[in-house]
Design an enzyme around this catalytic site. Structure first.
Site, PDB file in Angstrom:
ATOM      1  N   ASN A  41     -17.301 -68.051  44.064  1.00 52.43           N
ATOM      2  CA  ASN A  41     -15.832 -68.247  43.888  1.00 52.43           C
ATOM      3  C   ASN A  41     -15.574 -68.806  45.514  1.00 52.43           C
ATOM      4  O   ASN A  41     -16.021 -68.319  46.468  1.00 52.43           O
ATOM      5  CB  ASN A  41     -14.994 -67.339  43.380  1.00 52.43           C
ATOM      6  CG  ASN A  41     -14.973 -66.168  44.208  1.00 52.43           C
ATOM      7  OD1 ASN A  41     -16.182 -65.517  44.614  1.00 52.43           O
ATOM      8  ND2 ASN A  41     -14.241 -65.164  43.838  1.00 52.43           N
ATOM      9  N   GLU A  43     -12.067 -70.045  47.543  1.00 49.59           N
ATOM     10  CA  GLU A  43     -10.371 -69.951  47.469  1.00 49.59           C
ATOM     11  C   GLU A  43      -9.844 -70.657  48.675  1.00 49.59           C
ATOM     12  O   GLU A  43     -10.593 -70.942  49.402  1.00 49.59           O
ATOM     13  CB  GLU A  43      -9.883 -68.288  47.751  1.00 49.59           C
ATOM     14  CG  GLU A  43     -10.370 -67.558  46.456  1.00 49.59           C
ATOM     15  CD  GLU A  43      -9.958 -65.888  46.639  1.00 49.59           C
ATOM     16  OE1 GLU A  43      -9.533 -65.596  47.665  1.00 49.59           O
ATOM     17  OE2 GLU A  43      -9.602 -65.615  45.614  1.00 49.59           O
ATOM     18  N   CYS A  51     -13.987 -71.294  40.669  1.00 49.56           N
ATOM     19  CA  CYS A  51     -14.614 -69.901  40.148  1.00 49.56           C
ATOM     20  C   CYS A  51     -16.117 -70.261  40.214  1.00 49.56           C
ATOM     21  O   CYS A  51     -16.772 -71.267  40.297  1.00 49.56           O
ATOM     22  CB  CYS A  51     -14.328 -69.548  38.792  1.00 49.56           C
ATOM     23  SG  CYS A  51     -12.690 -69.069  38.456  1.00 49.56           S
ATOM     24  N   GLU A  53     -18.581 -69.589  38.377  1.00 51.96           N
ATOM     25  CA  GLU A  53     -19.229 -70.276  37.100  1.00 51.96           C
ATOM     26  C   GLU A  53     -19.014 -71.846  37.110  1.00 51.96           C
ATOM     27  O   GLU A  53     -20.110 -72.570  37.003  1.00 51.96           O
ATOM     28  CB  GLU A  53     -18.396 -69.705  35.854  1.00 51.96           C
ATOM     29  CG  GLU A  53     -18.636 -68.438  35.650  1.00 51.96           C
ATOM     30  CD  GLU A  53     -17.489 -67.408  36.200  1.00 51.96           C
ATOM     31  OE1 GLU A  53     -16.813 -67.805  37.231  1.00 51.96           O
ATOM     32  OE2 GLU A  53     -17.000 -66.552  35.446  1.00 51.96           O
ATOM     33  N   CYS A  89     -13.191 -66.239  33.328  1.00 53.90           N
ATOM     34  CA  CYS A  89     -11.778 -66.699  33.113  1.00 53.90           C
ATOM     35  C   CYS A  89     -11.631 -67.635  32.046  1.00 53.90           C
ATOM     36  O   CYS A  89     -12.429 -68.248  31.610  1.00 53.90           O
ATOM     37  CB  CYS A  89     -10.921 -67.036  34.388  1.00 53.90           C
ATOM     38  SG  CYS A  89     -11.138 -68.380  34.890  1.00 53.90           S
TER      39      CYS A  89
HETATM   40 ZN    ZN Z   1     -13.091 -68.898  36.073  1.00 54.98          ZN
END
Ligand code: ZN
Length: 130
Positions: A41, A43, A51, A53, A89
């Site tokens: 991830n 940010e 993320c 993924e 998520c």
């Molecule tokens: Zn996610």
């Protein structure tokens, strides 16, 4: 479940850039042809964070991959080892569903080597589609 995938997801997790959440996630995407793509991830101070993924998927897709077998996800606070599973998520579930079959496997890791197995259909039974 490939134990090597857990190790590669852990290694990817080390590269996570998480100054805001301090929650590091690593993911290892395995293609049906055996190629693997890792992600972490990333940010920022806006709302454009991505993320692990989706990083792994966009790396694979940008390299021409189209057939995916599984993704292994591992996450925890920055200085902790993962003791509970880190599920993708909602955004990632919808994103992944664009590119995978209903039996695509999602593995989560807890307590270092306990794995949980889901399919994309388990985690997103009623996905949006056009
Ligand atoms: Zn996610």
């Amino acid at each position: 479940m490939n134990l090597e995938d857990i190790e590669m997801a852990k290694k990817a997790r080390e590269n996570a850039y998480v100054p805001y959440s301090n929650f590091k996630v690593g993911a290892l995407l395995r293609c049906k042809n055996g190629k693997v793509f890792a992600g972490c991830n990333v940010e920022n101070h806006g709302i454009q964070s991505i993320c692990a993924e989706r990083v792994a998927f966009t790396k694979a897709i940008s390299e021409g991959e189209k057939e995916f077998e599984s993704i292994t996800v591992i996450g925890a606070k920055e200085d902790e080892s993962p003791t509970s599973e880190c599920l993708p998520c909602g955004y990632c579930r919808q994103f992944m569903s664009e590119f995978v079959d209903k039996d695509f496997k999602i593995y989560t890791v807890e307590n270092e080597n306990v794995t949980n197995e889901y399919t994309i259909k388990d985690l997103l039974p009623y996905s949006f589609s056009l």
